[in-house]
Scaffold this active site. Structure first.
Site, PDB file in Angstrom:
ATOM      1  N   GLU A   1     -21.333  89.785  85.475  1.00  0.00           N
ATOM      2  CA  GLU A   1     -22.023  89.548  84.206  1.00  0.00           C
ATOM      3  C   GLU A   1     -21.601  90.542  83.118  1.00  0.00           C
ATOM      4  O   GLU A   1     -21.273  90.147  82.006  1.00  0.00           O
ATOM      5  CB  GLU A   1     -23.542  89.631  84.425  1.00  0.00           C
ATOM      6  CG  GLU A   1     -24.329  89.488  83.134  1.00  0.00           C
ATOM      7  CD  GLU A   1     -25.834  89.511  83.331  1.00  0.00           C
ATOM      8  OE1 GLU A   1     -26.288  89.663  84.482  1.00  0.00           O
ATOM      9  OE2 GLU A   1     -26.554  89.368  82.328  1.00  0.00           O
TER      10      GLU A   1
ATOM     11  N   GLU B   1     -39.302  89.523  82.841  1.00  0.00           N
ATOM     12  CA  GLU B   1     -38.609  88.560  81.970  1.00  0.00           C
ATOM     13  C   GLU B   1     -39.279  87.188  82.008  1.00  0.00           C
ATOM     14  O   GLU B   1     -38.625  86.154  82.124  1.00  0.00           O
ATOM     15  CB  GLU B   1     -37.125  88.462  82.371  1.00  0.00           C
ATOM     16  CG  GLU B   1     -36.392  89.790  82.222  1.00  0.00           C
ATOM     17  CD  GLU B   1     -34.893  89.733  82.532  1.00  0.00           C
ATOM     18  OE1 GLU B   1     -34.481  88.860  83.301  1.00  0.00           O
ATOM     19  OE2 GLU B   1     -34.158  90.575  81.982  1.00  0.00           O
TER      20      GLU B   1
ATOM     21  N   GLU C   1     -27.069  80.699  86.988  1.00  0.00           N
ATOM     22  CA  GLU C   1     -27.332  81.743  85.995  1.00  0.00           C
ATOM     23  C   GLU C   1     -26.336  82.881  86.224  1.00  0.00           C
ATOM     24  O   GLU C   1     -26.195  83.383  87.339  1.00  0.00           O
ATOM     25  CB  GLU C   1     -28.783  82.247  86.131  1.00  0.00           C
ATOM     26  CG  GLU C   1     -29.107  83.316  85.108  1.00  0.00           C
ATOM     27  CD  GLU C   1     -30.593  83.425  84.763  1.00  0.00           C
ATOM     28  OE1 GLU C   1     -31.373  82.542  85.159  1.00  0.00           O
ATOM     29  OE2 GLU C   1     -30.965  84.405  84.086  1.00  0.00           O
TER      30      GLU C   1
ATOM     31  N   ASP D   1     -29.476  97.857  84.054  1.00  0.00           N
ATOM     32  CA  ASP D   1     -29.153  96.475  84.406  1.00  0.00           C
ATOM     33  C   ASP D   1     -27.660  96.267  84.670  1.00  0.00           C
ATOM     34  O   ASP D   1     -26.980  95.640  83.858  1.00  0.00           O
ATOM     35  CB  ASP D   1     -29.614  95.552  83.267  1.00  0.00           C
ATOM     36  CG  ASP D   1     -29.652  94.095  83.686  1.00  0.00           C
ATOM     37  OD1 ASP D   1     -29.349  93.811  84.850  1.00  0.00           O
ATOM     38  OD2 ASP D   1     -30.007  93.242  82.839  1.00  0.00           O
TER      39      ASP D   1
HETATM   40  O1  GCW Z   1     -29.078  91.100  84.088  1.00  0.00           O
HETATM   41  C1  GCW Z   1     -30.170  90.290  83.880  1.00  0.00           C
HETATM   42  C2  GCW Z   1     -29.579  88.938  83.662  1.00  0.00           C
HETATM   43  C3  GCW Z   1     -30.547  87.813  83.930  1.00  0.00           C
HETATM   44  C4  GCW Z   1     -31.120  88.008  85.332  1.00  0.00           C
HETATM   45  C5  GCW Z   1     -31.833  89.353  85.389  1.00  0.00           C
HETATM   46  C6  GCW Z   1     -32.386  89.656  86.770  1.00  0.00           C
HETATM   47  C7  GCW Z   1     -31.733  86.311  86.912  1.00  0.00           C
HETATM   48  O2  GCW Z   1     -29.091  88.869  82.353  1.00  0.00           O
HETATM   49  O3  GCW Z   1     -29.841  86.617  83.828  1.00  0.00           O
HETATM   50  O4  GCW Z   1     -31.995  86.957  85.690  1.00  0.00           O
HETATM   51  O5  GCW Z   1     -30.932  90.375  85.062  1.00  0.00           O
HETATM   52  O6  GCW Z   1     -31.778  90.460  87.456  1.00  0.00           O
HETATM   53  O7  GCW Z   1     -33.410  89.120  87.144  1.00  0.00           O
END
Ligand code: GCW
Length: 720
Positions: free
Chosen positions: A436, A329, A203, A408
């Protein structure tokens, strides 16, 4: 399964058949040409011995272990555990011999004795010992001496020598004590065992497949995992979580019926002082144990965790602990039972406590089913709102793992207010080495300057403790790894520097990002007679030093964040997330842009900070430019401290960002004959994509704000 395990054990690790990253053979030359003596016992001392033997074999030196005769044999380099030195080498009462002495047996003995005596004085002055990971480095009478109280210290001392190269064998110097600032220096892999239908094998992975897993099975690439462990030890990492925090069905079973797979990884990582951690699902007692509930206060649930954890430790005595993403999530968590995160984390902590394990419990909890019209719900507030009230309720072996920013891993965010809000809780700060939101390892983006800024940030004001201090006193630093099965480990070869820098900043958060980059350059790009090292170094600095700010310039402006394409998060889409449930908005309209997070008129987020930041961010006059749109909604004509209006700043920085990437491309061309052709070709290809993408960002962002605001560029450049 059995057969696979035997195969793993039987094959001899050969870390040389993958890209060496910051450990090319050449980096070992200064050590390898010397007469080396290693004193001590234990797995990690065996690793040190194996490393110096390999170097000596290659470069003509010698490597001896634990001399049995009285006194020490002549040596140029001694790596010794303090309790493993022969009695004759006890502290000298006389000062060491003059520097001109060659390294005879006497010189060796005297050098070791002098270093030992100096170490005793140094630790007495410090009032602290070297600890389990510290080491002391000295040079006397032509002998370099590394002393450690425990084997891990010797291993880290060895890698310090690698970093120093010939400089470790230069002029005499007294003992220098090195100890890590963070005891916990961890990488989280978001690697799936099964290929996930949407997220794939890793991921947010941008470097191919996983180095641990392949299509539902262990990958079984012993050489690569060993080489990885070695690279991590060489930059100071000491813990790795081997599966994704989003724990799917197969991955859940690593805790029980597939524990063997974890045992194998632990066996490969252990010789480099790296402990294995496992991401587990909070619903494990139900999905694995067949219980009707996972309620943290249910006795059967507690018993299940206790028994399961006992079985893990029976197989992996140095197992690090669990990592949990709960009620986030879509992952299960204590909310389903009307319990809170302290109840949830303490349940696992109780099971781990008898073995010294820890639970890393993530604070990344927020409502991902928001309505953009609802201006009172603010994702930035969520971690604090959930966790700050629980301060003081977590067991000692709970580490609450907080993302460095409140949203994030964006290119620019303020520091998370949670870091200042939980004095009674051990906190770890989480970074994202995998890029990311910072160009996905297609863009050059050296992140150490960003992390360094965060680590030096003082949440209580300039005289107070820093983010690094909070992490050092608590649960250390954690980052999401950026490696995969790509030939260069990280897709973009220059992204290796981010992994290296993360480890080094954990060891010492006060290191300057540029000096860390120097270390990485010197190690990675082996000296070559045809190469002008200064030109190489200067050019890499020109390309990388400011690359995070360059990335910031051509992407989302002034701290507002996101504006990426939904789902995969690569490339521009200004309104991509604007009307979605994820809570990541910029609220641009024809009059202005930004999120009002003030107490006076907005979501009240500024009130989560202690002074002076609660005041500084609240006021539009004192809010730093780079975070303006994170905290305030302002008209396009608003004048920034830098003297530009918001709209003109958007135009200028976007054009400038593109120009800077174009310059990077030109500079990289100069290096054509100075770096390995395969590395050169890969970076050239990635830079071409970066320049394409930067232009796209520039066009989209500038066109969007031009159309919204109707304000032309003051310099008359074309806007669409
Ligand atoms: O930034 C987001 C990502 C997800 C990730 C989540 C997290 C693993 O898009 O892919 O999941 O954070 O930190 O849990």
């Amino acid at each position: 399964m059995r057969r696979h395990r035997d195969q793993v054990r039987m094959s001899t690790p050969d870390p040389t058949d993958v890209h060496p990253a910051w450990l090319p053979d050449e980096a070992w030359r200064a050590i390898g040409v010397r007469r080396i003596l290693v004193c001590g016992e234990g797995t990690l001392v065996d690793t040190v011995q194996a490393e110096v033997e390999r170097a000596a074999d290659r470069y003509g030196g010698t490597a001896r272990r634990n001399p049995t005769e009285a006194g020490l044999p002549p040596a140029d380099l001694v790596l010794a555990l303090t309790d493993a030195l022969p009695p004759d080498s006890s502290p000298a009462t006389e000062p060491g011999p003059p520097e001109t002495l060659t390294a005879t047996a006497t010189a060796t003995t005297t050098a070791v004795a002098t270093a030992t005596a100096q170490l005793a004085t140094a630790t007495a002055q410090l009032g602290e010992s070297l600890g389990v990971e510290g080491f002391a480095l000295a040079r006397h009478a032509g002998v370099t001496v590394v002393l450690a109280d425990a084997p891990a210290g010797l291993l880290y001392g060895l890698f310090e020598l690698v970093r120093l190269g010939e400089a470790a064998f230069g002029p005499t110097h007294p003992v220098r004590v090195h100890r890590p600032v963070m005891a916990r220096r961890m990488l989280d892999h978001w690697d799936n065992v099964d290929v996930h239908p949407v997220m794939g094998q890793v991921e947010r992975g941008y470097a191919g497949g996983s180095i641990f897993w392949h299509d539902g099975r262990p990958r079984g690439d012993v050489a690569r995992v060993t080489a990885y462990a070695r690279l991590l030890a060489a930059c100071g990492i000491n813990a790795v979580s081997v599966n994704n925090v989003n724990v799917h069905a197969t991955e859940a079973r690593l805790l029980t019926e597939r524990l063997d797979d974890v045992v194998d990884l632990a066996d490969l990582l252990r010789p480099y002082a790296i402990r294995v951690h496992l991401a587990v699902t909070f619903a494990a007692p139900m999905v694995l144990g067949g219980l009707p509930t996972a309620d943290p206060l249910d006795q059967a649930v507690r018993d299940w965790w206790a028994e399961t954890t006992a079985r893990v430790y029976a197989r992996i005595p140095d197992f690090g602990g669990y990592l949990v993403k709960a009620d986030s999530e879509g992952q299960p968590g204590p909310f389903s039972y009307g319990r809170d995160h302290a109840d949830g984390a303490n349940l696992l902590a109780e099971a781990l406590a008898p073995y010294g394990g820890v639970v890393h419990w993530r604070a990344f909890v927020y409502n991902h089913r928001q309505d953009w019209r609802d201006r009172s719900t603010d994702r930035a507030r969520a971690a604090y709102d959930h966790f700050a009230p629980l301060d003081g309720r977590f067991r000692d072996n709970v580490i609450v793992q907080v993302k460095h920013g409140p949203i994030d891993f964006q290119t620019r965010e303020p520091v998370s207010p949670v870091i200042a809000a939980m004095p009674g809780t051990r906190l770890a700060v989480e970074f994202q080495v995998t890029q990311e939101y910072t160009g996905q390892q297609k863009h050059v983006c050296y992140l150490a300057p960003w992390w360094s800024e965060i680590l030096r940030f003082a949440p209580w004001g300039d005289d107070g403790r820093t983010v690094a201090d909070v992490a050092a006193d608590g649960g250390g630093l954690v980052a999401v790894s950026n490696v995969g099965d790509d030939e260069f480990w990280t897709g973009h070869p220059l992204a290796q520097a981010n992994l290296y820098a993360f480890g080094r900043l954990c060891w010492n958060p006060r290191l300057r990002p540029q000096e860390v980059l120097d270390e990485w350059i010197d190690l990675t790009f082996a000296p070559d007679a045809r190469v002008d090292p200064e030109l190489l170094r200067r050019t890499l600095h020109e390309i990388m030093d400011d690359s995070w700010r360059t990335y910031e310039r051509y992407t989302a402006p002034l701290g507002v964040g996101f504006m990426v394409r939904p789902g995969h998060h690569y490339g521009p889409d200004v309104d991509g997330y604007e009307y979605t449930p994820w809570g990541t908005y910029h609220f641009a309209d024809r009059d202005g842009v930004g999120v009002d997070r003030t107490r006076a008129t907005g979501t009240g987020f500024t009130g989560q900070y202690p002074p002076p930041w609660s005041e500084q961010y609240e006021s539009i006059d004192t809010c730093p430019d780079e975070l303006l749109l994170f905290f305030h909604h302002v008209p396009y004509g608003h004048l920034l401290h830098c003297g530009s209006t918001v709209i003109q700043h958007i135009y200028d920085t976007h054009f400038e960002g593109v120009r800077e990437v174009e310059a990077m491309c030109r500079r990289w061309e100069w290096l054509a004959r100075l770096v390995d052709p395969a590395v050169h070709a890969r970076v050239t290809e990635r830079l071409a994509e970066q320049v394409r993408c930067a232009r796209e960002w520039c066009d989209q962002v500038n066109a969007y704000f031009h159309r919204k605001s109707g304000i032309p560029d003051a310099h008359g450049r074309a806007l669409h």
